[in-house]
Design a protein around this motif. Structure first.
Motif, PDB file in Angstrom:
ATOM      1  N   MET A   1       2.007   8.177   5.135  1.00 57.15           N
ATOM      2  CA  MET A   1       1.888   9.374   5.958  1.00 57.15           C
ATOM      3  C   MET A   1       3.274   9.967   6.235  1.00 57.15           C
ATOM      4  SD  MET A   1      -0.512   9.192   9.267  1.00 57.15           S
ATOM      5  CE  MET A   1      -2.225   9.111   8.881  1.00 57.15           C
TER       6      MET A   1
ATOM      7  N   GLY B   1      -2.207  10.181  -5.605  1.00 58.91           N
ATOM      8  CA  GLY B   1      -2.910   8.908  -5.752  1.00 58.91           C
ATOM      9  C   GLY B   1      -2.356   7.994  -6.829  1.00 58.91           C
TER      10      GLY B   1
ATOM     11  N   ILE C   1       0.857  -1.180   0.000  1.00 58.47           N
ATOM     12  CA  ILE C   1       0.000   0.000   0.000  1.00 58.47           C
ATOM     13  C   ILE C   1       0.897   1.235   0.000  1.00 58.47           C
ATOM     14  CG2 ILE C   1      -1.792   1.216   1.333  1.00 58.47           C
ATOM     15  CD1 ILE C   1      -3.041  -1.239   0.759  1.00 58.47           C
TER      16      ILE C   1
ATOM     17  N   ILE D   1       1.999   5.162  14.728  1.00 57.84           N
ATOM     18  CA  ILE D   1       1.335   3.978  14.143  1.00 57.84           C
ATOM     19  C   ILE D   1       2.338   2.840  13.960  1.00 57.84           C
ATOM     20  CG2 ILE D   1       0.030   3.080  12.190  1.00 57.84           C
ATOM     21  CD1 ILE D   1      -0.740   5.926  11.516  1.00 57.84           C
ATOM     22  N   LEU D   2       3.499   3.193  13.412  1.00 53.20           N
ATOM     23  CA  LEU D   2       4.492   2.140  13.174  1.00 53.20           C
ATOM     24  C   LEU D   2       4.873   1.460  14.484  1.00 53.20           C
ATOM     25  CD1 LEU D   2       6.799   3.715  10.446  1.00 53.20           C
ATOM     26  CD2 LEU D   2       5.329   1.724  10.214  1.00 53.20           C
TER      27      LEU D   2
ATOM     28  N   MET E   1     -10.148   2.124  -3.410  1.00 49.13           N
ATOM     29  CA  MET E   1     -10.677   2.563  -4.691  1.00 49.13           C
ATOM     30  C   MET E   1     -11.919   3.433  -4.488  1.00 49.13           C
ATOM     31  SD  MET E   1      -8.551   1.280  -6.781  1.00 49.13           S
ATOM     32  CE  MET E   1      -7.087   0.668  -5.985  1.00 49.13           C
TER      33      MET E   1
ATOM     34  N   ILE F   1      -0.826  -3.602   6.026  1.00 51.72           N
ATOM     35  CA  ILE F   1      -1.694  -2.512   5.566  1.00 51.72           C
ATOM     36  C   ILE F   1      -1.506  -1.292   6.466  1.00 51.72           C
ATOM     37  CG2 ILE F   1      -4.083  -1.822   5.315  1.00 51.72           C
ATOM     38  CD1 ILE F   1      -4.493  -4.920   4.623  1.00 51.72           C
ATOM     39  N   VAL F   2      -1.507  -1.550   7.769  1.00 52.53           N
ATOM     40  CA  VAL F   2      -1.320  -0.449   8.714  1.00 52.53           C
ATOM     41  C   VAL F   2       0.034   0.213   8.483  1.00 52.53           C
ATOM     42  CG1 VAL F   2      -1.047   0.122  11.133  1.00 52.53           C
ATOM     43  CG2 VAL F   2      -2.786  -1.514  10.446  1.00 52.53           C
ATOM     44  N   ALA F   3       1.080  -0.601   8.424  1.00 58.86           N
ATOM     45  CA  ALA F   3       2.419  -0.038   8.242  1.00 58.86           C
ATOM     46  C   ALA F   3       2.511   0.687   6.909  1.00 58.86           C
ATOM     47  CB  ALA F   3       3.467  -1.140   8.331  1.00 58.86           C
TER      48      ALA F   3
ATOM     49  N   ASN G   1       1.425  -5.318  10.866  1.00 58.09           N
ATOM     50  CA  ASN G   1       0.395  -5.479   9.853  1.00 58.09           C
ATOM     51  C   ASN G   1       0.773  -4.671   8.626  1.00 58.09           C
ATOM     52  OD1 ASN G   1      -2.012  -4.578   8.332  1.00 58.09           O
ATOM     53  ND2 ASN G   1      -3.069  -5.906   9.769  1.00 58.09           N
TER      54      ASN G   1
ATOM     55  N   PHE H   1      -1.552   4.510  -5.702  1.00 54.07           N
ATOM     56  CA  PHE H   1      -2.709   3.629  -5.582  1.00 54.07           C
ATOM     57  C   PHE H   1      -3.207   3.197  -6.962  1.00 54.07           C
ATOM     58  CE2 PHE H   1      -2.821   5.929  -1.521  1.00 54.07           C
ATOM     59  CZ  PHE H   1      -2.769   4.838  -0.678  1.00 54.07           C
TER      60      PHE H   1
ATOM     61  N   MET I   1       0.113   2.272   5.291  1.00 56.02           N
ATOM     62  CA  MET I   1      -0.529   3.580   5.412  1.00 56.02           C
ATOM     63  C   MET I   1       0.384   4.534   6.176  1.00 56.02           C
ATOM     64  SD  MET I   1      -3.395   2.964   3.855  1.00 56.02           S
ATOM     65  CE  MET I   1      -3.928   4.631   3.971  1.00 56.02           C
ATOM     66  N   ALA I   2       1.024   4.023   7.222  1.00 60.58           N
ATOM     67  CA  ALA I   2       1.911   4.868   8.029  1.00 60.58           C
ATOM     68  C   ALA I   2       3.085   5.362   7.191  1.00 60.58           C
ATOM     69  CB  ALA I   2       2.407   4.101   9.254  1.00 60.58           C
ATOM     70  N   ILE I   3       3.599   4.481   6.345  1.00 56.47           N
ATOM     71  CA  ILE I   3       4.730   4.877   5.497  1.00 56.47           C
ATOM     72  C   ILE I   3       4.297   5.992   4.542  1.00 56.47           C
ATOM     73  CG2 ILE I   3       6.181   4.068   3.579  1.00 56.47           C
ATOM     74  CD1 ILE I   3       7.278   3.121   6.147  1.00 56.47           C
TER      75      ILE I   3
ATOM     76  N   PHE J   1     -11.282   7.079  -3.770  1.00 56.44           N
ATOM     77  CA  PHE J   1     -11.022   7.916  -4.942  1.00 56.44           C
ATOM     78  C   PHE J   1     -12.318   8.208  -5.690  1.00 56.44           C
ATOM     79  CE2 PHE J   1      -6.742   6.146  -4.321  1.00 56.44           C
ATOM     80  CZ  PHE J   1      -6.038   7.336  -4.288  1.00 56.44           C
TER      81      PHE J   1
ATOM     82  N   ALA K   1       2.689   9.001  11.901  1.00 57.28           N
ATOM     83  CA  ALA K   1       3.209   7.820  11.204  1.00 57.28           C
ATOM     84  C   ALA K   1       4.077   6.989  12.137  1.00 57.28           C
ATOM     85  CB  ALA K   1       4.010   8.246   9.980  1.00 57.28           C
TER      86      ALA K   1
ATOM     87  N   LEU L   1      -1.159   0.438  -7.983  1.00 54.57           N
ATOM     88  CA  LEU L   1      -1.611  -0.760  -7.280  1.00 54.57           C
ATOM     89  C   LEU L   1      -2.837  -1.349  -7.994  1.00 54.57           C
ATOM     90  CD1 LEU L   1      -0.796  -2.197  -4.635  1.00 54.57           C
ATOM     91  CD2 LEU L   1      -2.621  -0.940  -3.508  1.00 54.57           C
ATOM     92  N   ALA L   2      -3.731  -0.452  -8.396  1.00 53.42           N
ATOM     93  CA  ALA L   2      -4.920  -0.890  -9.120  1.00 53.42           C
ATOM     94  C   ALA L   2      -4.525  -1.567 -10.433  1.00 53.42           C
ATOM     95  CB  ALA L   2      -5.839   0.299  -9.388  1.00 53.42           C
TER      96      ALA L   2
END
Lengths: 521, 290, 341
Positions: free
Chosen positions: B95, B206, B34, C323-324, C139, B87-89, B85, B209, B91-93, C142, C320, B212-213
């Motif tokens: 950010m 974006g 992500i 969270i990490l 998705m 996904i969490v990590a 996790n 993403f 998103m944090a990256i 967006f 960030a 990714l899509a």
């Protein structure tokens, strides 16, 4: 060193063992998996390693294969002490392992699965599949292990997948072969093929370690046997000088009662389960349907056992009768419980008719492992009037009922706040039995009720099932353990490739006959 | 008109291709990415700074890749070593990249908005475009014909099998994650020193993403993924072209509907309404070596 | 004990690392911390702003926590809250003349409804089509942004403004702002959010539905065997989450701006993931960590003015890193092992 060059020469110098484990010890958290395991395997023999589930035999073998290091103790291969960092080191030393759950990736070809980690190279960087194919073809024809190299693994039958696993070892020129429960998913015929090949390999000088919990296999196919119990070795004997009863005693540590006396059934007129022409479409190896026209019935007051080798449609059958609405579980056919057609019912409504279920996979289907015992006791009963009112939970009633049940069914420890995952296998199963019997079942579906359960709990669970029958429940028993089937069933049905292929009454059933039918002959 | 549209399609899909190929390595090895968006952003920033300092887009893009790798290393540390996790990590990256880029920009140039602009002579004219398609071919050959390609596939499909074959799963994943960072960084670089003339805040907007899509749309395979990038790039090019153009009366064409098309398509593909896309089986699960 | 200690340690670690970064900018971390604190809690107004930022975070945190308990990862709170706010503004702009108590209730229901629908879509896709909610919600974020942009710029454009925003809503829609916060837009939305947290707690721990959600989250096969329909539960969980996220629109549109402004959310939806994670997906924890993240956001806002080089983006870096550190499973088991050894 080179133990396969000449069998006679090996026999002459058999003072060095092919494998020797000295005082191997391993903890996982607070669980002691191995406590000072000693094991000696002579080269050029088939050596059985036997023990109940959780006795520590797989742990010891995984250390021998370098999957994890021992906490203490020594591993010697061909007389040399070894400290593996990873399986790569063990492979380099000529050790190979066929794991109980095959190490094969479904979408990739048989060829790629075999090559993995031992790829022959062209120009130093490209995988030379041509060369590998030629080499493998030679190996395969030498051992009569025919394989279609380019098919994705997932389309091949289990028996062939196992051949591929063995070819993997031969391709790497392994001299010491470890096989972990290799027959769990095989028919008796496939099993015989496997052992014929293993004997051939042994006669060529390879050393084979066979991990199993089946006494029969050890007695018929091994040269020596080591018995594990509770993380320790309790005995090591030449197979010719022992007998099944002695091995069984070494495995469980007390005299095993191999036969429980079950009084004859008093059948009631009412039908508990009636299944008519049940089908489930979908391809599995060897058949175009997962379930084909399955019809049978169970009367209240009788136990009907379903025998069969794992993977012949038992799981699908259970899913189909418990979730008949779900098109992934049932394509056609009808299911009736207690005379009521439930084919269009939701599972909850079926269960509310008085259908208790001991699920096949206790940890996955039966419990919420991280949640406390009390919440596990609620599972499936959450909408019953005893424990809920207008959508809200009644936790006072729940605590009371759970405490009572834990007492009655002897679930240890008696701690309702303990996460279910912290209970032993036997106590987890007792918790499930306690919960399901809370329903006062008129139908009981018991799948693999004794899998991974200690002997004491087996007896307890057997007795409970018989009691449920005598109190008027119709019992459908599905088990891969012939012991369960033969001890408990009033009638036995045999499943093979998604069909019911035979039916025996209690008086006419014999193990030999059953075995033949289970193999599809 | 058509030739122009083709040219701009090829140009705007370039960053997507780099990032999506990066994502492919990572995800095929079993690690969800992500964080592509953040790695691209760092890459864009690193490349802009590198070019401003060295006056060479080549050295600049090396800096961009380095920045992507650095962020990927943090990601790898958390998801592989510390089993966070994914996904969490991830998103944090993202950010972190969104915070770090303006933060460092302020220190270097005393503004948070964007870096000074890079003279046209020091920017790429078309090299990244050719490079990206060359890379598509290389990735295709790599995944199919090299041992490491095989290892990456198994690390994502059945890591236990790879471990049992004597290969360190997490080592393979580490390499895949770092390569992913480098490629995503290059994707970012082609945004800041190829498609535009400076780094500006959140300039990826974006695209990570979207890459990714494209990866999902392309079923995690190099060639189809590149084609998906091209398709999404086409939608983007059309949308840019139509912006402000009046269709009937004085009503401008609502380009938003073209903008959301790639995302809509991805949802439909994933749901099996249009083809079927199957993820690597072990995607998203940490592997613990004994 | 560990349940409370671990998040606190994680926050401390994240803050320490993040403030360490300010050294690179030539600022004293201690000084930066002081500014953060003063700017977040220094006056009634500052504290009010902290609460104002915390309010949507409580809701998005819950919108992540509820599906998480049911085994789903909702990355889509951002899209859900965007459409929720848009719906509230649309109702207020299309029917500006509406009497007071009815107007905000209608707008609130519209916000909930829009969020619910946007949450139900990935729930349905997961339940019936088996496609993973993480990608779908990303998705859908967006797509929601695109839709909001279309509606704002084409259908409800404010003719009196150059900003990308809708026409203002009718006066009857505005909800009460508390006066004690020196003009900070703390409105009834705050008690509404806290009430939502209480309701979520009751839902999860006191109702059959909540039990069934948690059962699905723990083990789908077990839930299924127990007669629970996992698909239905997933759709419900995601719908509830969408509704909660949609409520963000109440504070923003009815309690603050009086219209929908494109890009009003500084990624509340994503920060909600961190809020839920730090709050261990428990309503009480969510409220507490929403306050922390709200304070960080407000605190960092003054950095631009009060320091040479440290900018408000520091709050992103801090978030960030927090969270990490919370998410690093391996770090905590390693520390536990060290303690035991």
């Amino acid at each position: 060193m080179d133990s396969n060059s000449d069998t006679a020469a090996v026999m002459a110098t058999s003072t060095t063992a092919a494998v020797e484990l000295r005082g191997l010890t391993k903890h996982f958290g607070s669980v002691q998996a191995n406590a000072g395991v000693n094991l000696r395997v002579e080269p050029g023999t088939i050596h059985g390693v036997i023990g109940e589930n959780g006795a520590g035999k797989s742990t010891a073998m995984k250390m021998l294969y370098g999957i994890f290091p021992p906490d203490a103790g020594e591993i010697l291969v061909n007389g040399k002490p070894c400290a593996w960092n990873s399986p790569a080191d063990a492979i380099a030393a000529g050790i190979g392992m066929v794991h109980q759950h095959f190490m094969l990736a479904g979408p990739y070809s048989a060829l790629d699965n075999i090559l993995l980690g031992a790829e022959p190279l062209r120009w130093g960087m490209i995988v030379d599949r041509k060369k590998a194919r030629a080499e493998l073809q030679a190996l395969a024809s030498r051992y009569g292990l025919a394989v279609n190299w380019d098919e994705p693994i997932e389309t091949l039958p289990v028996g062939v997948q196992q051949r591929i696993e063995i070819l993997k070892l031969l391709y790497r020129d392994a001299q010491i072969l470890i096989l972990d429960e290799p027959t769990a998913v095989l028919t008796p015929q496939e099993t015989n093929d496997l052992f014929r090949n293993l004997k051939k390999l042994r006669d060529e000088g390879k050393t084979i370690l066979l991990i199993t919990h089946k006494l029969r296999e050890v007695m018929s196919f091994t040269d020596r046997v080591t018995v594990f119990r509770a993380g320790k070795v309790t005995g090591e004997v030449p197979t010719a000088q022992t007998n099944p009863q002695e091995l069984a005693n070494l495995m469980v540590g007390r005299k095993v009662v191999l036969n429980i006396d079950v009084p004859p059934a008093r059948l009631r007129e009412e039908q508990a389960i009636e299944v008519t022409d049940l089908c489930l479409a979908g391809t599995v190896a060897g058949s175009r349907h997962k379930l084909t026209e399955i019809s049978f019935s169970v009367k209240r007051g009788e136990i009907v056992g379903i025998a069969g080798v794992e993977g012949n449609g038992q799981t699908e059958l259970l899913q189909a009768i418990l979730h008949p609405r779900d098109p992934r579980c049932r394509t056609s056919g009808t299911v009736k419980f207690l005379g009521e057609d439930v084919t269009s019912y939701e599972t909850l409504r079926i269960r509310d008719l008085g259908v208790a279920v001991i699920p096949e996979d206790r940890q996955q289907e039966g419990l919420l492992l991280e949640r406390p015992v009390s919440e596990n006791f609620l599972l499936g009963l959450q909408r019953s009037p005893a424990f809920s009112h207008a959508g809200f939970l009644n936790s006072t009633n729940l605590q009371k009922a759970a405490a009572q049940a834990v007492e009655e069914y002897d679930v240890r420890p008696r701690d309702l706040t303990l996460p279910a995952g912290k209970l032993s296998g036997g106590n987890q199963q007792k918790l499930i039995v306690a919960r399901e019997f809370q329903r006062k079942p008129r139908v009981l579906i018991a799948a693999q009720p004794t899998r991974g359960v200690d002997v004491g709990a087996i007896e307890f669970i057997h007795n409970r099932i018989v009691r449920a029958r005598d109190e008027g429940a119709g019992v459908l028993l599905v088990s891969f353990e012939l012991d369960d089937i033969l001890t408990l069933s009033d009638r036995v049905l045999v499943m093979y490739e998604g069909r019911i292929v035979a039916e025996f009454s209690r008086s006419e059933v014999s193990e030999r006959e059953l075995g033949l039918k289970m193999a599809g002959s | 008109m058509t030739a122009q549209l083709v040219a701009s399609t090829l140009r705007v899909s370039t960053p997507l291709i780099f990032a999506a190929l990066g994502g492919m390595f990572c995800e095929r090895s079993g690690v969800i990415n992500i964080a592509l968006e953040g790695m691209m952003l760092m890459g864009a920033f690193g490349a802009a700074v590198g070019t401003l300092v060295s006056h060479s887009p080549w050295l600049g893009s090396v800096c961009g890749m380095g920045a992507g790798v650095a962020l990927a290393a943090i990601y790898g540390l958390f998801v592989i070593r510390l089993r966070a996790n994914q996904i969490v990590a991830g998103m944090a990256i993202n950010m972190l990249a969104m915070g770090l880029t303006p933060f460092i920009c302020k220190i270097l140039y005393d503004v948070t908005g964007s870096t000074p602009s890079i003279p046209i002579a020091e920017r790429f004219q078309s090299a990244p475009l050719y490079l990206s398609w060359g890379l598509v071919v290389i990735c295709f050959l790599w995944m199919r014909y090299t041992p490491t390609g095989l290892w990456v596939s198994f690390a994502g499909e059945h890591p236990e099998a790879l471990a049992a074959a004597g290969i360190r799963v997490n080592r393979v994943r580490w390499v895949a994650v770092l390569v992913s960072g480098a490629l995503a960084g290059m994707g970012g670089a082609s945004l800041s020193i190829f498609l535009s003339s400076s780094f500006s805040r959140d300039m990826t907007a974006g695209r990570g993403f979207m890459a990714l899509a494209a990866l999902i749309f392309g079923k995690w395979k190099p060639l189809p993924t590149a084609l998906a990038c091209l398709l999404f790039g086409f939608a983007d090019a059309v949308q840019i072209r139509l912006q402000g153009v009046a269709l009937w009366g004085d009503q401008p064409i609502p380009v938003q509907f073209i903008q959301i098309l790639p995302y809509l398509v991805t949802i439909l593909v994933l749901a099996g309404f249009v083809g079927r896309s199957r993820a690597p089986k072990a995607l998203g699960t940490a592997f613990q070596e004994g | 004990m560990r349940k409370v200690l671990q998040p606190i340690l994680a926050v401390a670690l994240g803050l320490a690392l993040g403030l360490g970064v300010t050294r690179i900018a030539g600022e004293s971390p201690w000084h930066v911390l002081q500014i953060l604190w003063r700017s977040a809690f220094g006056s009634n107004y500052d504290f009010g702003m902290t609460l104002f930022y915390s309010t949507p975070l409580i809701l998005t945190g819950l919108a992540v926590a509820v599906p998480f308990q049911a085994g789903l990862f909702n990355i889509g709170a951002e899209g859900q809250l965007t459409l929720g706010a848009l719906a509230a503004a649309a109702v207020g702009a299309l029917w500006p003349v509406m009497p007071w108590p009815l107007a905000p209730v209608l707008a609130t229901l519209a916000a909930i409804l829009a969020g619910t629908v946007w949450g139900a879509i990935p729930g349905w896709l997961r339940a019936r089509r088996g496609s993973h909610e993480v990608i779908n919600t990303i998705m859908l974020n967006f797509i929601a942004a695109g839709l909001a942009s279309y509606v704002t710029l084409y259908l409800l454009k404010n003719p009196d403004s150059q900003n990308p925003e809708t026409r203002p809503i009718g006066a009857g829609y505005l909800i009460h702002q508390f006066g004690v916060f020196g003009g900070a837009p703390v409105s009834l939305a705050l008690p509404l959010a806290v009430m939502a947290a209480v309701l979520v707690w009751i839902l999860l721990w006191r109702t059959v539905l909540g039990y069934e959600m948690r059962a699905v989250g723990q083990s789908e096969p077990a839930a299924r065997a127990a007669g629970i329909n996992p698909g239905r539960i997933r759709i419900i969980a995601m719908s509830v989450a969408g509704g909660l996220a949609g409520l963000v629109g109440v504070g923003e549109v009815l309690g603050n701006a009086g219209k929908f402004r494109l890009g009003f959310s500084p990624e509340y939806g994503f920060i909600g993931i961190a809020v839920a994670l730090l709050g261990r997906n428990q309503p009480v924890g969510v409220v507490a960590s929403a306050l922390l993240f709200g304070a960080l956001h407000k605190g960092a806002a003054d950095l631009d003015l009060e320091t040479e080089h440290v900018t408000r983006e520091l709050s992103l870096i801090l978030q960030a890193l927090i969270i990490l550190s919370v998410s690093a499973e391996g770090l905590w088991s390693w520390m536990k092992k060290r303690r035991e050894a």
